[in-house]
Design a protein around this motif. Sequence first.
Motif, PDB file in Angstrom:
ATOM      1  N   MET A  88      -6.657  -2.667  -2.618  1.00  0.00           N
ATOM      2  CA  MET A  88      -5.336  -3.172  -2.901  1.00  0.00           C
ATOM      3  C   MET A  88      -5.022  -3.044  -4.398  1.00  0.00           C
ATOM      4  O   MET A  88      -3.934  -2.645  -4.763  1.00  0.00           O
ATOM      5  CB  MET A  88      -5.265  -4.618  -2.433  1.00  0.00           C
ATOM      6  N   LYS A  89      -6.020  -3.374  -5.232  1.00  0.00           N
ATOM      7  CA  LYS A  89      -5.818  -3.272  -6.673  1.00  0.00           C
ATOM      8  C   LYS A  89      -5.527  -1.828  -7.078  1.00  0.00           C
ATOM      9  O   LYS A  89      -4.733  -1.572  -7.970  1.00  0.00           O
ATOM     10  CB  LYS A  89      -7.053  -3.750  -7.428  1.00  0.00           C
ATOM     11  N   TYR A  90      -6.186  -0.906  -6.396  1.00  0.00           N
ATOM     12  CA  TYR A  90      -6.025   0.514  -6.691  1.00  0.00           C
ATOM     13  C   TYR A  90      -4.560   0.919  -6.552  1.00  0.00           C
ATOM     14  O   TYR A  90      -3.985   1.542  -7.441  1.00  0.00           O
ATOM     15  CB  TYR A  90      -6.918   1.328  -5.749  1.00  0.00           C
ATOM     16  N   TRP A  91      -3.959   0.568  -5.434  1.00  0.00           N
ATOM     17  CA  TRP A  91      -2.569   0.955  -5.188  1.00  0.00           C
ATOM     18  C   TRP A  91      -1.607   0.209  -6.102  1.00  0.00           C
ATOM     19  O   TRP A  91      -0.579   0.757  -6.497  1.00  0.00           O
ATOM     20  CB  TRP A  91      -2.213   0.754  -3.719  1.00  0.00           C
ATOM     21  N   LEU A  92      -1.913  -1.027  -6.441  1.00  0.00           N
ATOM     22  CA  LEU A  92      -1.058  -1.758  -7.387  1.00  0.00           C
ATOM     23  C   LEU A  92      -1.091  -1.111  -8.769  1.00  0.00           C
ATOM     24  O   LEU A  92      -0.061  -0.992  -9.428  1.00  0.00           O
ATOM     25  CB  LEU A  92      -1.484  -3.217  -7.469  1.00  0.00           C
ATOM     26  N   LEU A  93      -2.284  -0.693  -9.208  1.00  0.00           N
ATOM     27  CA  LEU A  93      -2.392  -0.013 -10.502  1.00  0.00           C
ATOM     28  C   LEU A  93      -1.639   1.316 -10.491  1.00  0.00           C
ATOM     29  O   LEU A  93      -0.944   1.657 -11.448  1.00  0.00           O
ATOM     30  CB  LEU A  93      -3.850   0.213 -10.863  1.00  0.00           C
ATOM     31  N   LYS A  94      -1.795   2.069  -9.399  1.00  0.00           N
ATOM     32  CA  LYS A  94      -1.094   3.350  -9.288  1.00  0.00           C
ATOM     33  C   LYS A  94       0.416   3.138  -9.289  1.00  0.00           C
ATOM     34  O   LYS A  94       1.149   3.850  -9.967  1.00  0.00           O
ATOM     35  CB  LYS A  94      -1.492   4.064  -7.988  1.00  0.00           C
ATOM     36  N   LEU A  95       0.898   2.163  -8.516  1.00  0.00           N
ATOM     37  CA  LEU A  95       2.321   1.873  -8.456  1.00  0.00           C
ATOM     38  C   LEU A  95       2.841   1.430  -9.828  1.00  0.00           C
ATOM     39  O   LEU A  95       3.901   1.872 -10.271  1.00  0.00           O
ATOM     40  CB  LEU A  95       2.600   0.792  -7.411  1.00  0.00           C
ATOM     41  N   THR A 130       8.207   6.149 -14.889  1.00  0.00           N
ATOM     42  CA  THR A 130       9.629   6.351 -14.613  1.00  0.00           C
ATOM     43  C   THR A 130      10.500   5.680 -15.672  1.00  0.00           C
ATOM     44  O   THR A 130      11.462   6.278 -16.173  1.00  0.00           O
ATOM     45  CB  THR A 130       9.987   5.796 -13.219  1.00  0.00           C
ATOM     46  N   ILE A 131      10.155   4.454 -16.020  1.00  0.00           N
ATOM     47  CA  ILE A 131      10.915   3.726 -17.046  1.00  0.00           C
ATOM     48  C   ILE A 131      10.807   4.432 -18.396  1.00  0.00           C
ATOM     49  O   ILE A 131      11.801   4.605 -19.105  1.00  0.00           O
ATOM     50  CB  ILE A 131      10.432   2.268 -17.141  1.00  0.00           C
ATOM     51  N   ALA A 132       9.605   4.853 -18.756  1.00  0.00           N
ATOM     52  CA  ALA A 132       9.400   5.503 -20.052  1.00  0.00           C
ATOM     53  C   ALA A 132      10.162   6.816 -20.130  1.00  0.00           C
ATOM     54  O   ALA A 132      10.782   7.117 -21.156  1.00  0.00           O
ATOM     55  CB  ALA A 132       7.915   5.734 -20.285  1.00  0.00           C
ATOM     56  N   ILE A 133      10.146   7.589 -19.065  1.00  0.00           N
ATOM     57  CA  ILE A 133      10.852   8.872 -19.084  1.00  0.00           C
ATOM     58  C   ILE A 133      12.354   8.653 -19.234  1.00  0.00           C
ATOM     59  O   ILE A 133      13.038   9.379 -19.950  1.00  0.00           O
ATOM     60  CB  ILE A 133      10.512   9.690 -17.819  1.00  0.00           C
ATOM     61  N   MET A 169       1.543   2.191 -12.719  1.00  0.00           N
ATOM     62  CA  MET A 169       1.501   3.335 -13.618  1.00  0.00           C
ATOM     63  C   MET A 169       2.713   4.235 -13.403  1.00  0.00           C
ATOM     64  O   MET A 169       3.366   4.665 -14.359  1.00  0.00           O
ATOM     65  CB  MET A 169       0.213   4.134 -13.389  1.00  0.00           C
ATOM     66  N   TYR A 170       3.044   4.523 -12.163  1.00  0.00           N
ATOM     67  CA  TYR A 170       4.184   5.392 -11.894  1.00  0.00           C
ATOM     68  C   TYR A 170       5.510   4.705 -12.212  1.00  0.00           C
ATOM     69  O   TYR A 170       6.463   5.356 -12.630  1.00  0.00           O
ATOM     70  CB  TYR A 170       4.149   5.902 -10.459  1.00  0.00           C
ATOM     71  N   SER A 171       5.588   3.399 -12.054  1.00  0.00           N
ATOM     72  CA  SER A 171       6.796   2.659 -12.443  1.00  0.00           C
ATOM     73  C   SER A 171       6.982   2.723 -13.954  1.00  0.00           C
ATOM     74  O   SER A 171       8.092   2.955 -14.449  1.00  0.00           O
ATOM     75  CB  SER A 171       6.696   1.198 -11.999  1.00  0.00           C
ATOM     76  N   ALA A 172       5.902   2.498 -14.695  1.00  0.00           N
ATOM     77  CA  ALA A 172       5.967   2.588 -16.158  1.00  0.00           C
ATOM     78  C   ALA A 172       6.351   3.999 -16.585  1.00  0.00           C
ATOM     79  O   ALA A 172       7.120   4.185 -17.537  1.00  0.00           O
ATOM     80  CB  ALA A 172       4.627   2.195 -16.768  1.00  0.00           C
ATOM     81  N   MET A 228      -0.401   9.560 -19.315  1.00  0.00           N
ATOM     82  CA  MET A 228      -0.428   9.193 -17.896  1.00  0.00           C
ATOM     83  C   MET A 228      -1.549   9.915 -17.145  1.00  0.00           C
ATOM     84  O   MET A 228      -2.179   9.346 -16.262  1.00  0.00           O
ATOM     85  CB  MET A 228       0.918   9.486 -17.228  1.00  0.00           C
ATOM     86  N   ILE A 229      -1.811  11.148 -17.512  1.00  0.00           N
ATOM     87  CA  ILE A 229      -2.907  11.894 -16.877  1.00  0.00           C
ATOM     88  C   ILE A 229      -4.239  11.219 -17.184  1.00  0.00           C
ATOM     89  O   ILE A 229      -5.070  11.023 -16.295  1.00  0.00           O
ATOM     90  CB  ILE A 229      -2.899  13.367 -17.324  1.00  0.00           C
ATOM     91  N   PHE A 230      -4.457  10.832 -18.440  1.00  0.00           N
ATOM     92  CA  PHE A 230      -5.704  10.171 -18.806  1.00  0.00           C
ATOM     93  C   PHE A 230      -5.844   8.808 -18.128  1.00  0.00           C
ATOM     94  O   PHE A 230      -6.931   8.435 -17.687  1.00  0.00           O
ATOM     95  CB  PHE A 230      -5.837  10.026 -20.322  1.00  0.00           C
ATOM     96  N   VAL A 231      -4.758   8.064 -18.024  1.00  0.00           N
ATOM     97  CA  VAL A 231      -4.803   6.768 -17.336  1.00  0.00           C
ATOM     98  C   VAL A 231      -5.130   6.963 -15.863  1.00  0.00           C
ATOM     99  O   VAL A 231      -5.933   6.228 -15.286  1.00  0.00           O
ATOM    100  CB  VAL A 231      -3.460   6.012 -17.523  1.00  0.00           C
TER     101      VAL A 231
END
Length: 134
Positions: free
Chosen positions: A1-8, A15-18, A10-13, A36-39
């Motif tokens: 569960m933590k895995y998917w929360l971290l991935k979500l 989108t906002i950053a872009i 990361m991708y939300s951040a 983002m690739i390194f994270v």
Amino acid sequence: MKYWLLKLGMYSASTIAITYLKGFRWWYLVIWAIVMIFVDIAIEKKFERQREQKDRNKAKKKYPFLNELNEGQVITVELKNGEKLTDVIFLDYIKSEMLLGTETEFNNELETYEVSEIRWIKLKRVESILPRAD
């Protein structure tokens, strides 16, 4: 569960950053993509180790004879089809398979066994495992 929360997250951040970095020059976007690739790689490595440990514990629970085996131990394996593997060396197990070294020879100089052939055995095919009595 933590895995998917971290991935979500990361991708939300991302989108906002872009969205906000579009006003800057193009190289801000490149730097953000590299970060983002390194994270993403770090998240994958962290959770891969946890998945491997979970798989090993699940296999030990399903096949209790794995708890009694040590790496490098000489054993006899009897399979459900009647085949018997004698004097093989237990090397390791991964998920549902066991790695055995067959055709072993004892090296007197090094006082170790030399393995000339490696064989994978599915754990569900194993009937019994007996340690070699010296």
